[in-house]
Motif scaffolding. Structure first.
Motif, short mmCIF file in Angstrom:
data_model
loop_
_atom_site.label_atom_id
_atom_site.label_comp_id
_atom_site.label_asym_id
_atom_site.label_seq_id
_atom_site.Cartn_x
_atom_site.Cartn_y
_atom_site.Cartn_z
N LEU A 8 0.78 -1.07 -0.07
CA LEU A 8 -0.07 -0.04 0.00
C LEU A 8 0.84 1.24 0.05
CD1 LEU A 8 -2.74 -1.10 2.48
CD2 LEU A 8 -3.18 -0.96 -0.12
N LEU A 9 1.90 1.25 0.69
CA LEU A 9 2.87 2.25 0.81
C LEU A 9 3.61 2.52 -0.64
CD1 LEU A 9 4.44 4.56 2.43
CD2 LEU A 9 6.10 2.82 3.00
N GLY A 38 4.86 -7.34 -12.56
CA GLY A 38 3.44 -6.86 -12.24
C GLY A 38 2.21 -7.77 -12.43
N ALA A 39 2.46 -9.00 -12.37
CA ALA A 39 1.45 -9.95 -12.35
C ALA A 39 0.81 -10.23 -10.98
CB ALA A 39 1.74 -11.33 -13.00
N ILE A 46 0.88 -2.05 -7.86
CA ILE A 46 1.40 -0.78 -8.77
C ILE A 46 0.75 -0.86 -9.91
CG2 ILE A 46 3.61 0.15 -10.04
CD1 ILE A 46 5.09 -1.07 -7.49
N ARG A 47 0.67 -1.78 -10.44
CA ARG A 47 -0.05 -1.70 -11.76
C ARG A 47 -1.37 -1.09 -11.87
NH1 ARG A 47 -3.77 -5.26 -13.89
NH2 ARG A 47 -3.45 -6.79 -12.35
N GLN A 48 -2.28 -1.80 -10.87
CA GLN A 48 -3.68 -1.06 -10.52
C GLN A 48 -3.66 0.15 -10.15
OE1 GLN A 48 -4.78 -4.30 -7.38
NE2 GLN A 48 -5.28 -5.61 -9.03
N GLN A 49 -2.78 0.59 -9.51
CA GLN A 49 -2.77 2.11 -8.82
C GLN A 49 -2.48 2.90 -10.12
OE1 GLN A 49 -3.82 3.37 -6.31
NE2 GLN A 49 -4.56 1.49 -5.71
N PHE A 50 -1.57 2.78 -10.99
CA PHE A 50 -1.29 3.15 -12.28
C PHE A 50 -2.50 3.43 -13.37
CE2 PHE A 50 3.51 3.24 -11.81
CZ PHE A 50 3.71 4.53 -12.31
N THR A 56 -1.62 3.88 -18.95
CA THR A 56 -1.43 2.69 -19.66
C THR A 56 -0.19 1.81 -19.32
OG1 THR A 56 -2.30 3.52 -21.79
CG2 THR A 56 -0.99 1.33 -21.98
N VAL A 57 -0.38 0.72 -18.68
CA VAL A 57 0.56 -0.16 -18.02
C VAL A 57 1.07 -1.23 -18.85
CG1 VAL A 57 1.18 -1.41 -15.84
CG2 VAL A 57 -0.39 0.70 -15.85
N CYS A 58 2.20 -1.43 -19.22
CA CYS A 58 2.88 -2.65 -19.82
C CYS A 58 3.73 -3.47 -18.65
CB CYS A 58 3.62 -2.12 -21.13
SG CYS A 58 3.02 -0.88 -22.04
#
Length: 157
Positions: A8-9, A38-39, A46-50, A56-58
């Motif tokens: 979370l941090l 990121g899976a 992190i992916r979800q927050q972006f 757009t997350v790769c």
């Protein structure tokens, strides 16, 4: 619980970065974030927050995911991944080196295990930065996430 708080941090920190870079976001419409590992775990968070912030997350991960599945320890895989990101989006705004090598400890780990850990944790972040450098957007950033084991010892680490 400790892992959740850490995730979370990190997610809050990354989200803050995305939100504070609003000037470029407004001019180009969106950000491109690359997240290694990121899976699941912190990388997934992190992916979800972006994504929640409109980026757009790769993702590249050895685990199945919706962008690119591959082993960060393999040079050709890194080159194929970078080529795909650039072909799909033309630039990178954030490179988040989050992938963690497998942990097997001193007693159980082999030379090859340690060599693999270095490829995932050191070589891949360097090489991805090198591959993406000509394509970093204005104000682009690299974040290298590491274990707390550099500050706190634990048996077999």
């Amino acid at each position: 619980m400790k892992k959740l708080l850490c995730a979370l941090l990190v997610a809050a920190m990354v989200l803050t970065m995305v939100v504070t870079a609003s000037a470029e976001t407004e001019s180009k419409g969106y950000k491109i974030a690359v997240v290694t590992g990121g899976a699941r775990g912190i990388g997934k968070c992190i992916r979800q927050q972006f994504e929640a912030a409109g980026a757009t997350v790769c993702v590249i991960d050895i685990l199945e995911n919706d962008y690119f599945t591959g082993d960060l320890a393999d040079k050709e895989t890194l080159e194929r991944f970078a080529a795909k990101v650039i072909a799909d989006h033309g630039r990178v705004d954030y490179l988040i080196n989050n992938a963690a090598p497998r942990m097997c400890g001193i007693e159980n780990g082999s030379y090859e295990d340690f060599e693999y850990a270095l490829k995932v944790g050191v070589t891949a972040p360097f090489y991805l930065a090198k591959l993406f450098a000509p394509y970093f957007g204005e104000g682009a950033g690299i974040i290298n996430i590491s274990s707390s084991r550099d500050r706190m010892s634990q048996p077999q680490t």
